[in-house]
Scaffold this active site. Structure first.
Site, PDB file in Angstrom:
ATOM      1  CG  ASP A   1      -1.702   1.246   1.409  1.00  0.00           C
ATOM      2  OD1 ASP A   1      -1.912   1.946   0.398  1.00  0.00           O
ATOM      3  OD2 ASP A   1      -2.136   1.524   2.547  1.00  0.00           O
TER       4      ASP A   1
ATOM      5  CG  ASN B   1      -2.983   5.418  -1.288  1.00  0.00           C
ATOM      6  OD1 ASN B   1      -2.984   4.276  -0.836  1.00  0.00           O
ATOM      7  ND2 ASN B   1      -3.957   5.887  -2.043  1.00  0.00           N
TER       8      ASN B   1
ATOM      9  CG  ASP C   1      -5.962   3.112   0.440  1.00  0.00           C
ATOM     10  OD1 ASP C   1      -5.034   2.271   0.512  1.00  0.00           O
ATOM     11  OD2 ASP C   1      -6.578   3.343  -0.622  1.00  0.00           O
TER      12      ASP C   1
ATOM     13  CG  ASP D   1      -1.386   1.564  -3.776  1.00  0.00           C
ATOM     14  OD1 ASP D   1      -0.173   1.566  -4.073  1.00  0.00           O
ATOM     15  OD2 ASP D   1      -1.821   1.962  -2.672  1.00  0.00           O
TER      16      ASP D   1
ATOM     17  CG  ASP E   1      -6.464 -12.358 -13.724  1.00  0.00           C
ATOM     18  OD1 ASP E   1      -7.171 -13.108 -14.429  1.00  0.00           O
ATOM     19  OD2 ASP E   1      -5.990 -12.704 -12.625  1.00  0.00           O
TER      20      ASP E   1
ATOM     21  CG  ASP F   1     -10.761 -15.796 -13.924  1.00  0.00           C
ATOM     22  OD1 ASP F   1     -10.100 -16.149 -12.940  1.00  0.00           O
ATOM     23  OD2 ASP F   1     -12.009 -15.718 -13.933  1.00  0.00           O
TER      24      ASP F   1
ATOM     25  CD  GLU G   1      -8.558 -20.384 -12.879  1.00  0.00           C
ATOM     26  OE1 GLU G   1      -8.524 -20.616 -11.677  1.00  0.00           O
ATOM     27  OE2 GLU G   1      -9.406 -19.638 -13.390  1.00  0.00           O
TER      28      GLU G   1
ATOM     29  CG  HIS H   1      -5.779 -15.476  -6.647  1.00  0.00           C
ATOM     30  ND1 HIS H   1      -5.229 -16.096  -7.758  1.00  0.00           N
ATOM     31  CD2 HIS H   1      -7.073 -15.224  -6.964  1.00  0.00           C
ATOM     32  CE1 HIS H   1      -6.159 -16.188  -8.701  1.00  0.00           C
ATOM     33  NE2 HIS H   1      -7.285 -15.671  -8.240  1.00  0.00           N
ATOM     34  CG  ASP H   2      -8.451 -18.855  -6.976  1.00  0.00           C
ATOM     35  OD1 ASP H   2      -8.905 -17.826  -6.446  1.00  0.00           O
ATOM     36  OD2 ASP H   2      -8.472 -19.064  -8.207  1.00  0.00           O
TER      37      ASP H   2
HETATM   38  O1  TEU Z   1     -10.999 -19.219 -10.422  1.00  0.00           O
HETATM   39  C1  TEU Z   1     -11.736 -20.192 -11.083  1.00  0.00           C
HETATM   40  C2  TEU Z   1     -12.035 -21.459 -10.376  1.00  0.00           C
HETATM   41  O2  TEU Z   1     -12.658 -22.298 -10.981  1.00  0.00           O
HETATM   42  C3  TEU Z   1     -11.655 -21.773  -8.959  1.00  0.00           C
HETATM   43  O3  TEU Z   1     -10.336 -21.797  -8.660  1.00  0.00           O
HETATM   44  C4  TEU Z   1     -12.521 -21.014  -7.982  1.00  0.00           C
HETATM   45  O4  TEU Z   1     -11.831 -19.964  -7.381  1.00  0.00           O
HETATM   46  C5  TEU Z   1     -13.011 -21.904  -6.881  1.00  0.00           C
HETATM   47  O5  TEU Z   1     -13.610 -23.007  -7.429  1.00  0.00           O
HETATM   48  C6  TEU Z   1     -14.037 -21.170  -6.029  1.00  0.00           C
HETATM   49  O6  TEU Z   1     -13.966 -21.640  -4.716  1.00  0.00           O
HETATM   50  C7  TEU Z   1     -10.895 -17.973 -11.010  1.00  0.00           C
HETATM   51  C8  TEU Z   1     -10.148 -17.002 -10.130  1.00  0.00           C
HETATM   52  O7  TEU Z   1      -8.836 -17.434  -9.976  1.00  0.00           O
HETATM   53  C9  TEU Z   1     -10.888 -16.839  -8.837  1.00  0.00           C
HETATM   54  O8  TEU Z   1     -10.192 -16.018  -7.945  1.00  0.00           O
HETATM   55  C10 TEU Z   1     -12.235 -16.257  -9.158  1.00  0.00           C
HETATM   56  O9  TEU Z   1     -13.027 -16.244  -8.002  1.00  0.00           O
HETATM   57  C11 TEU Z   1     -12.962 -17.041 -10.239  1.00  0.00           C
HETATM   58  O10 TEU Z   1     -12.141 -17.407 -11.330  1.00  0.00           O
HETATM   59  C12 TEU Z   1     -14.073 -16.214 -10.813  1.00  0.00           C
HETATM   60  O11 TEU Z   1     -13.544 -15.200 -11.612  1.00  0.00           O
HETATM   61 CA    CA Z   2      -3.538   2.122  -1.272  1.00  0.00          CA
END
Ligand code: TEU
Ligand code: CA
Length: 564
Positions: free
Chosen positions: A21, A23, A25, A29, A98, A201, A258, A330-331
């Site tokens: 971050d 700034n 908040d 960013d 993305d 995605d 993905e 991130h998932d």
């Molecule tokens: O993820 C797609 C996906 O099918 C999974 O990994 C999903 O996050 C999981 O089944 C839900 O619990 C992508 C992105 O990486 C994810 O962050 C998004 O939420 C999703 O698409 C929708 O855009």
């Molecule tokens: Ca910020």
């Protein structure tokens, strides 16, 4: 394999909201990313994938886009992004955005216009169906975040729209050529701006099996997993090929899909020489602990399952193309917490895990914080501490599956996507050096122990180990073998020994003792030099030891084979 410019790259994923971050908040960013470009360059990164930073209500953290042509003010401005692209170029770092085009946000103007006139042109950008109250729904698909994937169209009692993810993420109708044209225009607009490419995605969801129909219910809710539909949907290739032709091939972009549930026969089409994408993620190891039924029990034979899954994935694409390798994103939960038994978690085992996936064929991706060994949140006390829209369903299913409330929370701390989304731990200072203000999501309480400041100048740290791995991949002497070398599993049947060779102009051995007990590795050729190891003593002994090497628990080693 025809050589491509991206084959030898090392990629890094940034989850912008939690990176830095600038700034005060509490939200990461673009300017925060610019501040840290030197850091990423020092680490050795070539490609930087940013999770979405477009305008968004953030119902699914930016994966719900309300304007594809602009940056959400919380993340910065288009000028900031241009600066990031330019500053990246100076450091030979390409920016990968993305691409979220299975759905947009319900706050996108297309959806607003569809609500105004469902029978008009924008209504046809979505899947909108007539519905009489009390009738059966058009189909029984379960959205990925739980519940039906049909939702009443606001202001229209007699209509429903489809969302396979969150209800604020209406699915775009790819069957409509006008929609596809709009998407391609947008993609090219970004590529012309100078980005290196896209991470794409949830792309497998763009092809629906039509007309809508039910599949056998697979849980007590009477609904059916989308996967059952996807298995039967055919023809996605026409869309993907068109997108590649209209956009990616013209720009020689880097694209990483993905992709889930692909068939063997699809692989050459997806990632072959002239495939729809440059590469796609290898998610094979993320399935080894997904049983379908909620449980907090550790996976049996985790190590063997990990080995088999990752070896199989790479053998499967052998001679076809390259996968992109991850241990987390991130998932997913943090890889070190997931793939190393809790009682064995240490810097040494973290380095082993890093070394294994890094030396496989393919493009390695590091997810932010992975390079300092960030771990899962250990004890989530209440769902209200967290943020992710997938948590309530994860919790609800756990209770349905018979877990106690306490176990359900434990499951959240093992599985929630928020594990990977807590702020980057830059230092042991206030807010982990991430922000001057309270961060938007809780910090991982371990930040005082695990942070970059502590590791940066320590040659024995996890961070320094990642640096060494990247350096080795880029070492002119070994680079070609690491990038293009054959992949040959070695002693695959030996329990918890994860060992393979990479062979081209050099012969490289990668060996890991994936357990706490020592074990012996018998080689069929001599070690010429140790290139990297997480155990200095081992590195000293190996060349003298001949072909019989005693590996201590979690020992990891990369060696050049051959006569002196
Ligand atoms: O993820 C797609 C996906 O099918 C999974 O990994 C999903 O996050 C999981 O089944 C839900 O619990 C992508 C992105 O990486 C994810 O962050 C998004 O939420 C999703 O698409 C929708 O855009
Ligand atoms: Ca910020």
């Amino acid at each position: 394999m025809k050589e491509k410019w991206w084959h030898d790259k090392v990629a890094y994923q940034i989850y912008p909201k939690s990176f830095k971050d600038s700034n005060g908040d509490g939200i990461g960013d673009i300017r925060g990313i610019i501040e840290k470009l030197d850091y990423l360059q020092e680490l050795g990164i070539d490609l930087l994938w940013l999770s979405p930073i477009y305008c968004s209500p953030l119902a699914d953290q930016g994966y719900d886009i309300s304007d594809y042509y602009n940056i959400d003010p919380r993340f910065g401005t288009l000028e900031d992004l241009d600066e990031l692209i330019a500053e990246g170029k100076k450091r030979n770092i390409g920016i990968v955005m993305d691409l979220v085009v299975n759905h947009c946000s319900d706050e996108h103007e297309w959806f607003k216009k569809a609500i105004e006139d469902p029978d008009g042109p924008y209504g046809k950008f979505f899947y909108i169906e007539d519905y009489k109250k009390g009738d059966k729904l058009p189909c029984n698909w379960r959205s990925y975040f739980g519940g039906s994937c049909w939702e009443p169209l606001p202001g229209h009692e007699d209509k429903l729209y489809l969302h396979v993810f969150h209800k604020k993420q209406p699915d775009l109708n790819w069957e409509n050529p006008l929609l596809r044209k709009e998407i391609y225009k947008m993609i090219n607009w970004w590529l012309d701006r100078g980005i290196a490419g896209f991470r794409i995605d949830a792309i497998i969801n763009i092809k629906k099996k039509l007309p809508f129909c039910d599949y056998p219910a697979d849980r007590a809710d009477g609904l059916s997993s989308i996967e059952n539909m996807l298995k039967e949907a055919t023809g996605i290739g026409e869309f993907l090929n068109e997108m590649a032709d209209e956009c990616f091939r013209k720009h020689d972009s880097f694209t990483v899909g993905e992709v889930f549930n692909e068939k063997d026969s699809d692989l050459p089409l997806f990632i072959g020489e002239d495939g729809y994408f440059s590469t796609m993620f290898d998610f094979s190891t993320t399935f080894i602990d997904e049983t379908g039924i909620s449980t907090v029990e550790p996976v049996k034979d985790l190590q063997e399952k990990y080995k088999k899954a990752s070896f199989k994935a790479h053998k499967r694409v052998d001679g076809i193309g390259l996968l992109s390798n991850i241990i987390e994103n991130h998932d997913e939960p943090r890889g070190v917490s997931r793939y190393i038994p809790k009682e064995d978690l240490s810097d040494k085992s973290k380095k082993m895990l890093a070394g294994v996936y890094f030396m496989m064929p393919g493009v390695p991706f590091i997810y932010q914080g992975q390079e300092i060994g960030m771990e899962n949140l250990s004890e989530v006390k209440s769902l209200s501490e967290l943020d992710d829209c997938a948590n309530p369903d994860l919790y609800r299913r756990a209770i349905e599956d018979g877990l106690t409330e306490e176990e359900a929370l434990k499951l959240i701390s093992l599985r929630s996507r928020d594990n990977a989304r807590t702020p980057f731990q830059w230092s042991g200072d206030v807010n982990a050096g991430f922000s001057d203000a309270e961060p938007w999501l809780m910090l991982n309480p371990k930040y005082k122990d695990i942070n970059l400041e502590k590791q940066h100048d320590d040659p024995e740290s996890v961070f320094s180990f990642y640096k060494k791995l990247i350096k080795l991949r880029k070492d002119k002497e070994y680079e070609r073998t690491v990038v293009y070398g054959d992949f040959e599993p070695y002693e695959e049947e030996k329990k918890n020994l994860l060992c393979f060779k990479r062979i081209l102009d050099k012969r490289i051995l990668v060996a890991a003792n994936y357990q706490r007990e020592p074990q012996v590795l018998e080689l069929d050729e001599k070690v010429k030099a140790v290139l990297i190891s997480n155990n200095a003593e081992l590195a000293e002994k190996v060349t003298e030891a001949g072909t019989r090497i005693l590996l201590q628990g979690y020992d990891y080693l990369v060696a050049e084979l051959g006569e002196e």
